[in-house]
Design a protein around this motif. Structure first.
Motif, PDB file in Angstrom:
ATOM      1  N   PHE A  85       0.836  -1.204   0.000  1.00  0.00           N
ATOM      2  CA  PHE A  85       0.000   0.000   0.000  1.00  0.00           C
ATOM      3  C   PHE A  85       0.872   1.255   0.000  1.00  0.00           C
ATOM      4  CE2 PHE A  85      -2.780   3.287   1.644  1.00  0.00           C
ATOM      5  CZ  PHE A  85      -3.953   3.033   0.952  1.00  0.00           C
ATOM      6  N   LEU A 115      -4.101   2.421  -6.739  1.00  0.00           N
ATOM      7  CA  LEU A 115      -4.446   2.573  -5.319  1.00  0.00           C
ATOM      8  C   LEU A 115      -5.890   2.147  -5.071  1.00  0.00           C
ATOM      9  CD1 LEU A 115      -2.664   3.541  -2.939  1.00  0.00           C
ATOM     10  CD2 LEU A 115      -4.012   5.621  -2.928  1.00  0.00           C
ATOM     11  N   LYS A 116      -6.762   2.451  -6.022  1.00  0.00           N
ATOM     12  CA  LYS A 116      -8.172   2.042  -5.908  1.00  0.00           C
ATOM     13  C   LYS A 116      -8.274   0.517  -5.860  1.00  0.00           C
ATOM     14  CE  LYS A 116     -12.576   2.453  -8.372  1.00  0.00           C
ATOM     15  NZ  LYS A 116     -13.209   2.894  -9.629  1.00  0.00           N
ATOM     16  N   ARG A 119      -7.085  -0.671  -2.471  1.00  0.00           N
ATOM     17  CA  ARG A 119      -8.110  -0.382  -1.447  1.00  0.00           C
ATOM     18  C   ARG A 119      -9.247  -1.388  -1.483  1.00  0.00           C
ATOM     19  NH1 ARG A 119      -9.740   5.930  -1.143  1.00  0.00           N
ATOM     20  NH2 ARG A 119     -11.358   5.019   0.175  1.00  0.00           N
ATOM     21  N   SER A 120      -9.597  -1.839  -2.686  1.00  0.00           N
ATOM     22  CA  SER A 120     -10.731  -2.778  -2.814  1.00  0.00           C
ATOM     23  C   SER A 120     -10.425  -4.123  -2.159  1.00  0.00           C
ATOM     24  CB  SER A 120     -11.072  -2.984  -4.290  1.00  0.00           C
ATOM     25  OG  SER A 120     -10.057  -3.740  -4.930  1.00  0.00           O
ATOM     26  N   LEU A 122      -8.508  -4.380   0.717  1.00  0.00           N
ATOM     27  CA  LEU A 122      -8.145  -4.190   2.127  1.00  0.00           C
ATOM     28  C   LEU A 122      -9.231  -4.695   3.064  1.00  0.00           C
ATOM     29  CD1 LEU A 122      -6.678  -0.565   1.982  1.00  0.00           C
ATOM     30  CD2 LEU A 122      -5.390  -2.663   2.359  1.00  0.00           C
ATOM     31  N   LEU A 130      -9.052   1.564   8.379  1.00  0.00           N
ATOM     32  CA  LEU A 130      -7.952   0.599   8.401  1.00  0.00           C
ATOM     33  C   LEU A 130      -7.579   0.257   9.840  1.00  0.00           C
ATOM     34  CD1 LEU A 130      -5.640   2.120   5.650  1.00  0.00           C
ATOM     35  CD2 LEU A 130      -6.622  -0.177   5.614  1.00  0.00           C
ATOM     36  N   ILE A 172      -8.707  10.233  -0.277  1.00  0.00           N
ATOM     37  CA  ILE A 172      -7.726   9.230   0.179  1.00  0.00           C
ATOM     38  C   ILE A 172      -7.152   9.645   1.533  1.00  0.00           C
ATOM     39  CG2 ILE A 172      -5.411   8.310  -0.286  1.00  0.00           C
ATOM     40  CD1 ILE A 172      -6.228   8.388  -3.312  1.00  0.00           C
ATOM     41  N   PHE A 175      -9.624   8.913   4.126  1.00  0.00           N
ATOM     42  CA  PHE A 175      -9.756   7.465   4.318  1.00  0.00           C
ATOM     43  C   PHE A 175      -8.638   6.969   5.250  1.00  0.00           C
ATOM     44  CE2 PHE A 175      -7.993   3.347   2.759  1.00  0.00           C
ATOM     45  CZ  PHE A 175      -8.977   2.509   3.266  1.00  0.00           C
ATOM     46  N   LEU A 176      -7.414   7.456   5.010  1.00  0.00           N
ATOM     47  CA  LEU A 176      -6.284   7.017   5.827  1.00  0.00           C
ATOM     48  C   LEU A 176      -6.332   7.601   7.230  1.00  0.00           C
ATOM     49  CD1 LEU A 176      -3.373   7.227   3.214  1.00  0.00           C
ATOM     50  CD2 LEU A 176      -4.335   5.169   4.236  1.00  0.00           C
TER      51      LEU A 176
END
Length: 307
Positions: A85, A115-116, A119-120, A122, A130, A172, A175-176
């Motif tokens: 990642f 990256l998408k 992410r799918s 994870l 996360l 993003i 999200f993180l």
């Protein structure tokens, strides 16, 4: 295994060689052992557990980390590692910097797509975030300079007119770091010229009592970042009063340096003087709650950009 693994990496070595070297230096491990560890840890965490019995020195001192990462790639390929990642995020940031520097063929779409895709795959917790150990390992390789770039990228993209990229990267970022939810997007909104609506967005986030205190604090940082001093002063004071009333001394103490910064910008000496009294009172309460903690230490104790 020869010492040149440090420059060549471990990708081309057979698994037997990797395991033989681990065993030779004190960590005998099988695929079943590794999979068991991977139920509760990621590569750096696994390497940390191995380090207690690791006897490798010199060129093999850090082999245990490289082997943990490589074995994950081979045996846990269906699960994204934090290191994979990191590579995807770093590649995207690099592509976006190229775009900011005017490079027409910057590989931005491909980097976003990669990256998408990661992410799918994870595994997220019940709040859609996360797991903390994954995030810690994913962000561990980032230097302070990398972190500053990460913080400023979305805003820089918006300021240069790359609105779609700015919004996508801010998403993003949020999200993180879920505590920034809405804040990064508000800063992007201001950068594209919608300053007043962005300020209102941040004020709404500060007023949202369902958000974690740190998240509301970061929204105050957003106002400071936009140099919206009057709004920052009003909202900061209101949040301080609310924190005191709720006996949330840590939130109150974290607001003090922020308000001090705001009042200095406003040259409001009376407010600064009053704040000094408030700080003394809060610190006395804090000492009562935590005897022996003479100095209030908290990761957000200084005003920061949006962290």
């Amino acid at each position: 295994m020869e010492k040149s693994w440090q420059t060549k990496g471990l990708k081309d070595y057979p698994t037997e060689a990797l395991l033989g070297t681990l065993g030779h230096y004190g960590v005998p491990v099988s695929e079943a052992d590794y999979r068991k560890l991977a139920e509760t840890a990621y590569p750096l965490g696994i390497a940390q557990q191995w380090k207690g019995s690791w006897k490798g020195t010199g060129p093999f001192k850090d082999y245990v980390v490289a082997a943990a990462v490589e074995l994950w790639r081979r045996w846990m390929g269906d699960r994204v590692s934090p290191q994979e990642f990191t590579e995807g995020l770093a590649a995207l940031m690099n592509a976006l910097v190229q775009r900011l520097n005017g490079q027409q063929d910057a590989p931005v779409p491909a980097a976003f797509e990669r990256l998408k895709s990661l992410r799918s795959r994870l595994t997220l917790d019940d709040k859609g975030a996360l797991p903390a150990p994954f995030l810690q390992e994913a962000l561990a390789p980032f230097s302070e300079k990398d972190a500053e770039l990460f913080d400023s990228l979305a805003e820089s993209l918006a300021a240069q007119g790359h609105q779609e990229d700015a919004a996508a990267f801010a998403e993003i970022e949020e999200f993180l770091l879920p505590d920034r939810r809405g804040i990064s997007q508000a800063v992007v909104r201001a950068a594209r010229g919608e300053r007043e609506p962005a300020i209102q967005d941040l004020k709404n986030l500060i007023h949202d009592t369902t958000r974690a205190p740190i998240s509301r604090l970061l929204a105050v940082d957003g106002l400071i970042h936009l140099q919206a001093w009057i709004d920052a002063s009003i909202e900061g004071r209101t949040l301080l009063a609310e924190a005191e009333k709720a006996n949330d001394i840590h939130l109150a103490l974290d607001l003090v340096p922020r308000l001090e910064h705001i009042f200095k910008q406003q040259n409001d000496r009376a407010a600064l003087l009053e704040l000094m009294g408030t700080q003394e009172r809060l610190e006395a309460q804090h000492d009562k709650m935590h005897p022996g903690h003479r100095q209030h230490r908290h990761q957000h104790a200084q005003p920061q950009r949006r962290r």
